[in-house]
Design a protein around this motif. Structure first.
Motif, PDB file in Angstrom:
ATOM      1  N   UNK A 296       0.832  -1.214   0.000  1.00 23.55           N
ATOM      2  CA  UNK A 296       0.000   0.000   0.000  1.00 23.55           C
ATOM      3  C   UNK A 296       0.861   1.256   0.000  1.00 23.55           C
ATOM      4  N   UNK A 297       1.978   1.129   0.680  1.00 24.06           N
ATOM      5  CA  UNK A 297       2.862   2.288   0.816  1.00 24.06           C
ATOM      6  C   UNK A 297       4.298   1.814   0.713  1.00 24.06           C
ATOM      7  N   UNK A 298       5.149   2.690   0.238  1.00 25.27           N
ATOM      8  CA  UNK A 298       6.567   2.348   0.143  1.00 25.27           C
ATOM      9  C   UNK A 298       7.349   3.610   0.470  1.00 25.27           C
ATOM     10  N   UNK A 299       8.500   3.449   1.134  1.00 23.45           N
ATOM     11  CA  UNK A 299       9.333   4.630   1.396  1.00 23.45           C
ATOM     12  C   UNK A 299      10.801   4.259   1.452  1.00 23.45           C
ATOM     13  N   UNK A 300      11.642   5.270   1.314  1.00 22.45           N
ATOM     14  CA  UNK A 300      13.096   5.099   1.327  1.00 22.45           C
ATOM     15  C   UNK A 300      13.678   5.836   2.524  1.00 22.45           C
ATOM     16  N   UNK A 306      16.662  11.384   4.338  1.00 22.86           N
ATOM     17  CA  UNK A 306      15.937  11.192   5.598  1.00 22.86           C
ATOM     18  C   UNK A 306      14.898  10.068   5.406  1.00 22.86           C
ATOM     19  N   UNK A 307      13.612  10.404   5.259  1.00 26.69           N
ATOM     20  CA  UNK A 307      12.581   9.405   4.932  1.00 26.69           C
ATOM     21  C   UNK A 307      11.767  10.026   3.812  1.00 26.69           C
ATOM     22  N   UNK A 308      11.617   9.308   2.716  1.00 17.31           N
ATOM     23  CA  UNK A 308      10.896   9.883   1.590  1.00 17.31           C
ATOM     24  C   UNK A 308       9.907   8.872   1.015  1.00 17.31           C
ATOM     25  N   UNK A 309       8.679   9.304   0.790  1.00 15.14           N
ATOM     26  CA  UNK A 309       7.661   8.423   0.211  1.00 15.14           C
ATOM     27  C   UNK A 309       8.006   8.069  -1.220  1.00 15.14           C
ATOM     28  N   UNK A 310       7.608   6.852  -1.616  1.00 13.80           N
ATOM     29  CA  UNK A 310       7.720   6.452  -3.024  1.00 13.80           C
ATOM     30  C   UNK A 310       6.325   6.624  -3.629  1.00 13.80           C
ATOM     31  N   UNK A 329       2.307   6.647   6.701  1.00 15.41           N
ATOM     32  CA  UNK A 329       3.175   6.203   7.781  1.00 15.41           C
ATOM     33  C   UNK A 329       4.562   6.832   7.623  1.00 15.41           C
ATOM     34  N   UNK A 330       5.028   6.916   6.390  1.00 16.40           N
ATOM     35  CA  UNK A 330       6.378   7.470   6.197  1.00 16.40           C
ATOM     36  C   UNK A 330       6.437   8.925   6.656  1.00 16.40           C
ATOM     37  N   UNK A 331       5.352   9.681   6.441  1.00 21.90           N
ATOM     38  CA  UNK A 331       5.337  11.084   6.894  1.00 21.90           C
ATOM     39  C   UNK A 331       5.413  11.135   8.424  1.00 21.90           C
ATOM     40  N   UNK A 332       4.697  10.193   9.069  1.00 16.01           N
ATOM     41  CA  UNK A 332       4.697  10.138  10.534  1.00 16.01           C
ATOM     42  C   UNK A 332       6.091   9.766  11.067  1.00 16.01           C
ATOM     43  N   UNK A 333       6.703   8.779  10.419  1.00 23.02           N
ATOM     44  CA  UNK A 333       8.028   8.331  10.851  1.00 23.02           C
ATOM     45  C   UNK A 333       9.062   9.426  10.630  1.00 23.02           C
ATOM     46  N   UNK A 334       8.951  10.102   9.488  1.00 22.91           N
ATOM     47  CA  UNK A 334       9.887  11.185   9.172  1.00 22.91           C
ATOM     48  C   UNK A 334       9.795  12.298  10.228  1.00 22.91           C
ATOM     49  N   UNK A 335       8.544  12.634  10.570  1.00 18.54           N
ATOM     50  CA  UNK A 335       8.335  13.716  11.529  1.00 18.54           C
ATOM     51  C   UNK A 335       8.995  13.384  12.877  1.00 18.54           C
ATOM     52  N   UNK A 336       8.824  12.142  13.295  1.00 15.60           N
ATOM     53  CA  UNK A 336       9.424  11.730  14.574  1.00 15.60           C
ATOM     54  C   UNK A 336      10.950  11.774  14.486  1.00 15.60           C
ATOM     55  N   UNK A 337      11.494  11.214  13.402  1.00 13.19           N
ATOM     56  CA  UNK A 337      12.954  11.184  13.256  1.00 13.19           C
ATOM     57  C   UNK A 337      13.540  12.602  13.204  1.00 13.19           C
TER      58      UNK A 337
END
Ligand SMILES: Cc1ncc(COP(=O)(O)O)c(C=O)c1O
Length: 356
Positions: A296-300, A306-310, A329-337
């Motif tokens: 459903x979602x993929x990120x690098x 840092x963290x970027x959505x695909x 989820x990647x936006x949430x993880x990026x924000x925390x990191x």
């Protein structure tokens, strides 16, 4: 050589950080390009010896023998880490001892002496302090730090070089890539020497130029980057040019295991911990192309991006699109990191190291 406290043409940045001195560049236009700074750190040692004493030198070209090991046989590794300025004026490094440790592992693999963890950390701290005016204002980017370890001694036959240089330089950077990524799966060329006995798991300089043919072609066709497959079967995804990959389906996040063929990214490791803390299940295992296409979602993840959505992946003639945007989820993880890296969220795991 101890750096002066105010280095050259600095200027006041603005109101809230009135006492800080910044280099005279447009901080709103930072990309991921080299901007020469004031100082670099250099430490040398002979083969069979240990590194002992390094020094800060003005940033500039270095002299190297045409028969240096690095130029002829690629005996070299590098690292990449960032220093970020917090809103209250501190400067933070993110998990620098992990980079030091990874450099040590790479050095062992390529038959090079490496700086101790303390020597690495000390050099990185010195380079940040000496180039303090190049650490971007909060929210404008970061100071990207590039430690190199290379065989600089001269030789003709294929063998470990007789002398080694540990060199650290830095450059202020902004975003590595703006917007979500469109990846092209490469099914003919492979990234690094494959297999667990290869060099895919270290930051050998020799792992990067082999990517250029596929990357240039993908970029010419409008893609952001290339996603490489495992060389043994061509059935599993590995990593992109300079970042690790994750796929999300339901509450499960899967990422290729670090079994020697891909780089054990420090961002990857941190994101796994953050995701688990947020209640997600994270699985490190072989991820097939089919699973990726069905996600459903993929990120690098990577220090630079840092963290970027695909946004999409193209495999042969199939293109699939993934969910992107602020709810992912990647936006949430990026924000925390980023919150931890910039000191705006509590650093419960002691990942950051204060430099100033
Ligand atoms: C090939 C490769 N994979 C992954 C990464 C991400 O690693 P890290 O998160 O430590 O920057 C990098 C960048 O260092 C890389 O060059």
């Amino acid at each position: 050589m101890s750096p002066p406290s105010i280095l050259g043409n600095g200027k006041d940045c603005s109101g809230s950080a009135a006492e800080e001195i910044y280099a005279d560049i447009n901080w709103d236009e930072l990309g991921f390009n080299i901007i020469p700074t004031d100082y670099m750190y250099v430490m040398k040692c002979a083969k069979g010896d240990k590194f002992s004493q390094g020094s800060l030198l003005p940033y500039g070209n270095i002299e190297i023998s045409p028969s240096a090991g690095i130029l002829n046989y690629g005996q070299g590794i590098f690292e990449g880490l960032k220093a970020l300025r917090t809103k209250d004026g501190r400067i933070l490094l993110f998990r620098p001892e992990e980079n030091a440790q990874r450099m040590k592992i790479g050095a062992d693999r390529l038959c090079m002496p490496s700086p101790s963890i303390d020597q690495f950390l000390n050099a990185v701290k010195q380079i940040v302090l000496a180039n303090k005016r190049w650490v971007p204002p909060p929210g404008k980017g970061s100071l990207y730090i590039r430690p190199l370890l290379m065989g600089t001694g001269a030789l003709l036959g294929v063998a470990p070089a007789p002398e080694y240089t540990f060199l650290v330089y830095c450059s202020p950077v902004g975003s590595y890539h703006k917007g979500a990524l469109n990846l092209k799966v490469e099914d003919k060329l492979y990234r690094a020497i494959s297999g667990t006995g290869g060099t895919g798991g270290i930051k050998s300089v020799t792992n990067y130029a082999p990517v250029y043919t596929a990357m240039s072609k993908a970029k010419a066709n409008g893609f952001s980057d290339v996603l490489f497959l495992d060389a043994a079967t061509g059935k599993h995804i590995e990593e992109a040019t300079a970042c690790n990959v994750f796929v999300v389906k339901g509450n499960v996040i899967s990422t290729p295991a670090t079994d020697g063929t891909i780089l054990p990214g420090i961002t990857r490791k941190s994101i796994i911990d953050i995701a688990i803390d947020l209640g997600h299940q994270v699985v490190e295992r072989a991820v097939s192309v089919e699973e990726m296409l069905d996600a459903e979602e993929m990120f690098c993840t990577g220090t630079a991006m840092v963290v970027n959505s695909v946004a999409s992946v193209t495999y042969k003639d199939t293109r699939v699109n993934y969910t992107t945007g602020p709810e992912t989820l990647s936006a949430k993880l990026r924000k925390t990191l980023v919150g931890i890296q910039t000191g705006s969220l509590e650093d419960k795991k002691s990942w950051t190291v204060r430099v100033d």
